[in-house]
Every structure is written in structure tokens, then in C-alpha cells.
Write an enzyme that holds these catalytic residues in place. Sequence first.
Site, PDB file in Angstrom:
ATOM      1  N   ASP A 107       0.199  -7.559   1.263  1.00 44.36           N
ATOM      2  CA  ASP A 107       0.605  -6.165   1.483  1.00 44.36           C
ATOM      3  C   ASP A 107       2.114  -6.027   1.577  1.00 44.36           C
ATOM      4  OD1 ASP A 107       0.529  -3.464   1.745  1.00 44.36           O
ATOM      5  OD2 ASP A 107      -0.656  -3.415   3.588  1.00 44.36           O
TER       6      ASP A 107
ATOM      7  N   SER B 208       4.466   2.802   7.851  1.00 41.28           N
ATOM      8  CA  SER B 208       4.212   1.605   7.056  1.00 41.28           C
ATOM      9  C   SER B 208       5.436   1.228   6.228  1.00 41.28           C
ATOM     10  CB  SER B 208       3.030   1.834   6.114  1.00 41.28           C
ATOM     11  OG  SER B 208       1.834   1.977   6.834  1.00 41.28           O
TER      12      SER B 208
ATOM     13  N   HIS C 175       0.818  -1.211   0.000  1.00 40.55           N
ATOM     14  CA  HIS C 175       0.000   0.000   0.000  1.00 40.55           C
ATOM     15  C   HIS C 175       0.854   1.265   0.000  1.00 40.55           C
ATOM     16  CE1 HIS C 175       0.319  -0.121   4.543  1.00 40.55           C
ATOM     17  NE2 HIS C 175       0.376   1.184   4.368  1.00 40.55           N
TER      18      HIS C 175
END
Length: 364
Positions: free
Chosen positions: A134, A217, A103
Amino acid sequence: MDASASRTPVRCRAFRRAFLAVVLLCCAVCGAGCEGPGAASARRPGAATASPVTVPMAADDLQSAYQRVIRQALPSVVQIEASRDLGSGIVYDDRGHIVTNAHVVGAEKTFRVTTAGNEEPLTASLVYSYPQQDLAVIKLDRVPDGLKPAVFGDSEKVEVGQIVLAMGSPLGLSSSVTQGIVSATGRTVSEGSSDGGTGATIANMVQTSAAINPGNSGGALVNLDGQVVGIPTLAAADPNLGSAAAGIGFAIPASMARTIAGQIVREGRVVDSGRAALGITGRTVVDDRLQPAGVAVATVHSGGPAAQAGLRTGDIITKVGDQSITTITSLQEALAADEPGQRTTVTYQRDGAERTARVTLGEQ
């Protein structure tokens, strides 16, 4: 509808030193002041007083451990800029491969990467993105001198209570570090897709109290041995506030990240996901009270597990194995606990009648 699916005690040296310091401190206190009721009158006038015992400072030991780990691991964490997003990444090898979240890269192909040893951003290109887990790998177009690959740990040895540090670029603040503990292991977590996530359901995630904010992230969750034990990916959302819940973050286990990234580096794609698949697409259906009541099969992939078991478009799946299925998310979570090649049962409704099929799960 896919998923991946003996812990060895790990003792932190910093904890052992801290425990020893507390024991020594207790001994010193008891030796100096824990005397019986008649001790004061029994002491001879002018008797020499024992010198105070010097006790190691446990806080200093722990602080030194933090600083050592940061010096060791932080240079392997980079900042990744896409045209409309910002995240972090971990240097995978000395050839310039960097593992991050899918992402973070989104649908883009080129990126600007700031490494620990370079003030000016470097350019990088996408190697492969695997949204189902992911994870993604990008590669620097030019490998700078001194690029330092991270050391990946064994996720099976991660234990609740271990101290961990989250490293990344939260809110664009590069090379930031937060600390916490491993709060739980083995979590199955489903990402949203409307808020920039991939919609993936990921098994065996590490839950941590270390703060994870936008920009973290793809960064590193590191233990006190300087090993990456997870990739911070998302924070839990508070359903009442609609915002992130403080102190509840989740990281993809390092072993899974290493497995997926290794395949991408070697093969240019993922060839063995380890994620079970039923071979359908579906949607959540509701009952006459508007409550989720199962997953309607929208399409059946030709030759896939569901097709071979006789499932058809329009069937409503209500159970996989012993786990009740009410939503598409619950179906994904049920499959996340299984493995490709595993045999299980699928309970479904067709024309108002309940049926059961034996299915050998495939792989996504």
C-alpha cells in the site's frame, strides 16, 4: 500471499522538561507547606516568609514542542487529489517525488497536488504503485521553489507511549494536525479491498491513538523530534458498528516507506520487497459447519516455492510453521511474519490425508 518482516529507548525532551517541572513544583509545595505538627507554634512572630518559588510551566513546554514540530514538519505534507479520491502525501526529496498510499492513487496516473507554499494545485504523475505494501510514489511535473523534503526517522526506535502528531488532509481539510501516542508497535494488519483499500496484509505497523480519518491516508505520523515515523494508512473498524473505531489507527513504518520509495525513485519499481511469498493463489474453504477451515490452492506458480515443494492445485493448506491457517487472511498474516529465503513447513490436506512439506519461501 506476501509479507515484509533491540529497540533503543527514546526519551522525549518535552517529557523530561515536564517531569522536571513536576519535581520542582513538589519541592516548592513541600518547602512551603509540608511542615511538622508543631511548626506553626515554633515559628517566631514576625519571621520573614520565604518568597514563592517560580516553577516552569510544563504545559507551556509541551505546547511549544508541538508548535515547533508542526512548523518543522507540516510544510512537507501535501494534499493529493485524484479524480474521485482525496488523500495526503509526504515530500520525499527536492526533485518533487512524493510518497503516499497506493490506495490514494488507485488506478489513476495523474493528480493535483497542493503543497504548503502554493495555493494553486500543481500537477503530478504516477511513478509506480506497489499495492502489496500500500505504497506509491508520484512526481510533481514542476518542482516549486521552497519544496521541503521530510525527515524520516528510524522505525526501530519507535516506542509505545511516545507522543506523535498525525498530519494530513482529513475530509479535505488540508494541513490538519491531530495528536496522540504510539499505542503499540509490530501490528500485522490486513486491509479490506471492498472499501477502497488494496487488500494488502502489512506487517510491523505502528498503532496510534492520533485520529486518522479519510483523507489522512498517505500523510505523516511525526514524533516530537520532527521525524516521520509512519504513514497513516487506515483506522480499525468496529465490527459491531461497521464504522471506524475511535482512537485506533495504523501507520506503515517509516523505514519500510523509505525502503520502498527509495527503490521506486532509483529503479522505477520495487526490486526487493522483503515480503515472503509462497507462490500460490488461493481461497478460503469452510467445513461442514460452515466454519473457515483452510486455504484451498487455486493455482501454483510454476517454479515457485510451493511448486518446488510439491504442492498442487486442490491442496488445502491448514498450517504454516506453527501457525494454524483457516482463511486467506490468516495465511497472509503468517507469511508477513516470515522473510524471503526462510525455510518453513506447510501442512496441507490432499485426498483427505494430512501431509507436510518443507518450503523455502520466495519473494513477491
